[in-house]
Design a protein around this motif. Structure first.
Motif, PDB file in Angstrom:
ATOM      1  N   GLY A  37       0.782  -1.230   0.000  1.00  0.00           N
ATOM      2  CA  GLY A  37       0.000   0.000   0.000  1.00  0.00           C
ATOM      3  C   GLY A  37       0.811   1.274   0.000  1.00  0.00           C
ATOM      4  O   GLY A  37       0.240   2.361   0.027  1.00  0.00           O
ATOM      5  N   HIS A  38       2.148   1.180  -0.026  1.00  0.00           N
ATOM      6  CA  HIS A  38       2.998   2.369   0.015  1.00  0.00           C
ATOM      7  C   HIS A  38       3.834   2.428  -1.261  1.00  0.00           C
ATOM      8  O   HIS A  38       4.343   1.413  -1.718  1.00  0.00           O
ATOM      9  CB  HIS A  38       3.915   2.331   1.239  1.00  0.00           C
ATOM     10  N   PRO A  39       4.005   3.617  -1.877  1.00  0.00           N
ATOM     11  CA  PRO A  39       4.661   3.676  -3.187  1.00  0.00           C
ATOM     12  C   PRO A  39       6.182   3.666  -3.152  1.00  0.00           C
ATOM     13  O   PRO A  39       6.812   3.542  -4.212  1.00  0.00           O
ATOM     14  CB  PRO A  39       4.152   5.006  -3.759  1.00  0.00           C
ATOM     15  N   VAL A  40       6.810   3.823  -1.990  1.00  0.00           N
ATOM     16  CA  VAL A  40       8.271   3.912  -1.924  1.00  0.00           C
ATOM     17  C   VAL A  40       8.876   2.516  -1.888  1.00  0.00           C
ATOM     18  O   VAL A  40       8.452   1.666  -1.096  1.00  0.00           O
ATOM     19  CB  VAL A  40       8.728   4.725  -0.699  1.00  0.00           C
ATOM     20  N   ALA A  41       9.858   2.278  -2.761  1.00  0.00           N
ATOM     21  CA  ALA A  41      10.522   0.977  -2.846  1.00  0.00           C
ATOM     22  C   ALA A  41      11.992   1.130  -2.465  1.00  0.00           C
ATOM     23  O   ALA A  41      12.616   2.161  -2.755  1.00  0.00           O
ATOM     24  CB  ALA A  41      10.399   0.402  -4.249  1.00  0.00           C
ATOM     25  N   ARG A  42      12.521   0.085  -1.840  1.00  0.00           N
ATOM     26  CA  ARG A  42      13.932   0.080  -1.454  1.00  0.00           C
ATOM     27  C   ARG A  42      14.587  -1.188  -1.976  1.00  0.00           C
ATOM     28  O   ARG A  42      14.013  -2.270  -1.867  1.00  0.00           O
ATOM     29  CB  ARG A  42      14.085   0.126   0.076  1.00  0.00           C
ATOM     30  N   PRO A  43      15.806  -1.093  -2.516  1.00  0.00           N
ATOM     31  CA  PRO A  43      16.502  -2.314  -2.950  1.00  0.00           C
ATOM     32  C   PRO A  43      16.859  -3.176  -1.751  1.00  0.00           C
ATOM     33  O   PRO A  43      17.337  -2.666  -0.730  1.00  0.00           O
ATOM     34  CB  PRO A  43      17.747  -1.780  -3.663  1.00  0.00           C
ATOM     35  N   ILE A  44      16.609  -4.462  -1.845  1.00  0.00           N
ATOM     36  CA  ILE A  44      16.849  -5.309  -0.677  1.00  0.00           C
ATOM     37  C   ILE A  44      18.343  -5.519  -0.455  1.00  0.00           C
ATOM     38  O   ILE A  44      18.751  -5.917   0.643  1.00  0.00           O
ATOM     39  CB  ILE A  44      16.133  -6.673  -0.807  1.00  0.00           C
ATOM     40  N   ILE A 126      -3.566  15.764  -5.249  1.00  0.00           N
ATOM     41  CA  ILE A 126      -2.651  15.158  -4.279  1.00  0.00           C
ATOM     42  C   ILE A 126      -3.203  13.788  -3.901  1.00  0.00           C
ATOM     43  O   ILE A 126      -4.365  13.664  -3.520  1.00  0.00           O
ATOM     44  CB  ILE A 126      -2.502  16.026  -3.013  1.00  0.00           C
ATOM     45  N   ALA A 127      -2.399  12.743  -4.033  1.00  0.00           N
ATOM     46  CA  ALA A 127      -2.864  11.391  -3.732  1.00  0.00           C
ATOM     47  C   ALA A 127      -1.656  10.495  -3.486  1.00  0.00           C
ATOM     48  O   ALA A 127      -0.520  10.843  -3.809  1.00  0.00           O
ATOM     49  CB  ALA A 127      -3.707  10.842  -4.876  1.00  0.00           C
ATOM     50  N   VAL A 128      -1.933   9.341  -2.898  1.00  0.00           N
ATOM     51  CA  VAL A 128      -0.913   8.297  -2.764  1.00  0.00           C
ATOM     52  C   VAL A 128      -1.062   7.376  -3.972  1.00  0.00           C
ATOM     53  O   VAL A 128      -2.111   6.739  -4.130  1.00  0.00           O
ATOM     54  CB  VAL A 128      -1.084   7.509  -1.452  1.00  0.00           C
TER      55      VAL A 128
END
Length: 491
Positions: A37-44, A126-128
């Motif tokens: 549900g969150h748009p931010v991604a992080r490389p594992i 403005i939106a997620v």
């Protein structure tokens, strides 16, 4: 419970991670983790000391009372998760600006809650974003932007222009068109070169243009010394701003061309013999400086000259940035309003300019605002062509000879014959010495003319190559000057 009946720690971590995170891979093969549900991604595989997915997962496991696990268990779990994710669908990640569904684009505000700006020709909201529509990638250079103000009626644009020292209204419209272009990820935009006399506020204006999109933490940098340094800087943010340039080495000039229009870098992956790491990039560039010396023709087509003048009244840094920080929500809101208006405008695409996408954007900008941005862009390119010619003695010699040709009458010679003719024309009767870098062979001359071809064409001198039974030749043709009314129609 006996030791044999306990669930291995790696399985506990894997089950928890898959329930709370979505894992996917990019076309480069990097596996990312995205909280459900969150748009931010992080490389594992991030090795960063802050904000890595490993730390994120460890904190969540502890806060939810699952437990604290040692490094071996965590590594085994992440290895398994990475292997499983390699079979999932491919999805790209984006920094700051991203394409969305239905012709929309997104602007990452850098907020922890993931709220972003969706820009569409019908308006902005403005939106997620849906995580499957947009995956944001953030670095330590991703600053937070304020919530843009609504119903600004263009006041933010006026405030921005009062804080900068652009020399003319035409320059102001080009700067605004470039900002609008920076919010469109599919449009390559030329690199604005902020120039002017000492004390004209070039660095300050550059920081302001940068911080409208990158936040108040965005800053200018010194020119990198090699390709790897530039690619690292480009990959860390959306806009790369280089300050106080005084010289552009050929290698740096070529790299800037690649950054503006897009390229791919391939290097060997760490701790491997045969694996490689791919890095694709196309980013907006911003440059400042009084003079960069000789400009190569291919870079000149990708530059946008923005001239500034010395302010009549000086202000302290504290006063200036305090006003800019207070005005930034209004400036951003006005820029978004302007972007929506420009995208909704209809205009024909000029077919005679290298940066055709940006030229089309300028035409849309003029339709929406009534400004003369496209003619100003053409004038800027003409000035840059003059700079190229003034810094290239071969180009000057070619134009000198072309002036003696009959209009529309091609002159054909072998490259070695052209070299002999042009060398004699430059040396003259006084046999003055040839400058450093003058072509020494016909092949070198041919390569130089290929670089100068667009610049010479802008001065009505056409260069072409061909072959007959006797061998290859270079053809030079001078076009007759166009009547004034035809030039007005074209421009």
């Amino acid at each position: 419970m006996s030791e044999d009946e306990k669930t291995p720690a790696r399985e506990v971590i894997t089950e928890y991670a898959q329930a709370h995170f979505r894992y996917f891979r990019t076309t480069e093969g990097t596996v990312y983790a995205q909280r459900i549900g969150h748009p931010v991604a992080r490389p594992i595989r991030s090795q960063g000391t802050t904000g890595s997915h490993r730390q994120e997962l460890m904190v969540d496991l502890f806060n939810d009372g699952v437990g604290v696990f040692n490094g071996t268990s965590m590594k085994e779990a992440l290895d398994l998760i990475e292997a499983l994710a390699l079979s999932q669908d491919v999805q790209p990640t984006h920094i700051r600006v991203a394409p969305g569904f239905d012709g929309a684009t997104w602007l990452d505000l850098g907020r922890d809650d993931g709220q972003s700006v969706r820009i569409h020709p019908t308006g902005w909201t403005i939106a997620v974003p849906d995580p499957r529509e947009v995956c944001w990638r953030r670095t330590q250079l991703t600053g937070e932007l304020p919530m843009p103000a609504r119903d600004t009626e263009g006041k933010g644009i006026d405030r921005l222009l009062r804080l900068t020292n652009f020399a003319t209204a035409e320059t102001e419209s080009l700067a605004l068109a470039w900002l609008v272009g920076c919010l469109e990820p599919s449009v390559p935009v030329p690199a604005p070169f902020l120039t002017g006399p000492q004390g004209a506020g070039k660095s300050t204006a550059g920081r302001m243009l940068l911080r409208i999109i990158e936040g108040m933490t965005g800053d200018l940098r010194r020119a990198p010394k090699d390709e790897e340094s530039l690619i690292t800087a480009v990959a860390a943010g959306w806009i790369t701003a280089l300050d106080n340039l005084s010289h552009l080495a050929p290698d740096l000039s070529d790299l800037m061309c690649c950054v503006v229009t897009g390229a791919e870098s391939i290097k060997r992956a760490l701790f491997s013999d045969g694996d490689v790491y791919r890095s694709r990039y196309r980013r907006p560039l911003l440059l400042t400086g009084i003079d960069v010396g000789v400009i190569r023709p291919d870079l000149a087509e990708r530059l946008l000259t923005l001239r500034l003048e010395r302010p009549k009244v000086r202000r302290t840094e504290a006063e200036l940035w305090a006003e800019f920080g207070e005005a930034l929500p209004v400036i951003l809101g006005s820029l978004l309003d302007l972007t929506v208006t420009v995208r909704a405008a209809q205009a024909e695409t000029p077919t005679d300019l290298r940066m055709a996408d940006f030229a089309h954007l300028c035409a849309q900008f003029d339709t929406a605002t009534g400004f003369g941005t496209l003619p100003s862009y053409r004038s800027s390119l003409d000035d840059l062509n003059d700079d190229v010619i003034e810094g290239d003695l071969l180009a000057q010699t070619v134009l000198k000879h072309a002036a003696t040709l009959e209009p529309d009458t091609p002159a054909r010679r072998a490259s070695s014959e052209w070299l002999h003719l042009l060398t004699g024309l430059y040396s003259g009767e006084e046999c003055r010495p040839l400058p450093k870098g003058w072509p020494t062979t016909g092949k070198v001359l041919s390569d130089r003319l290929k670089r100068l071809q667009p610049t010479l064409a802008a001065r009505a001198v056409l260069i072409d190559w061909g072959r007959t039974r006797e061998g290859r030749y270079i053809e030079m043709t001078r076009r007759p000057p166009r009547p004034d009314h035809e030039q007005d129609t074209l421009h």
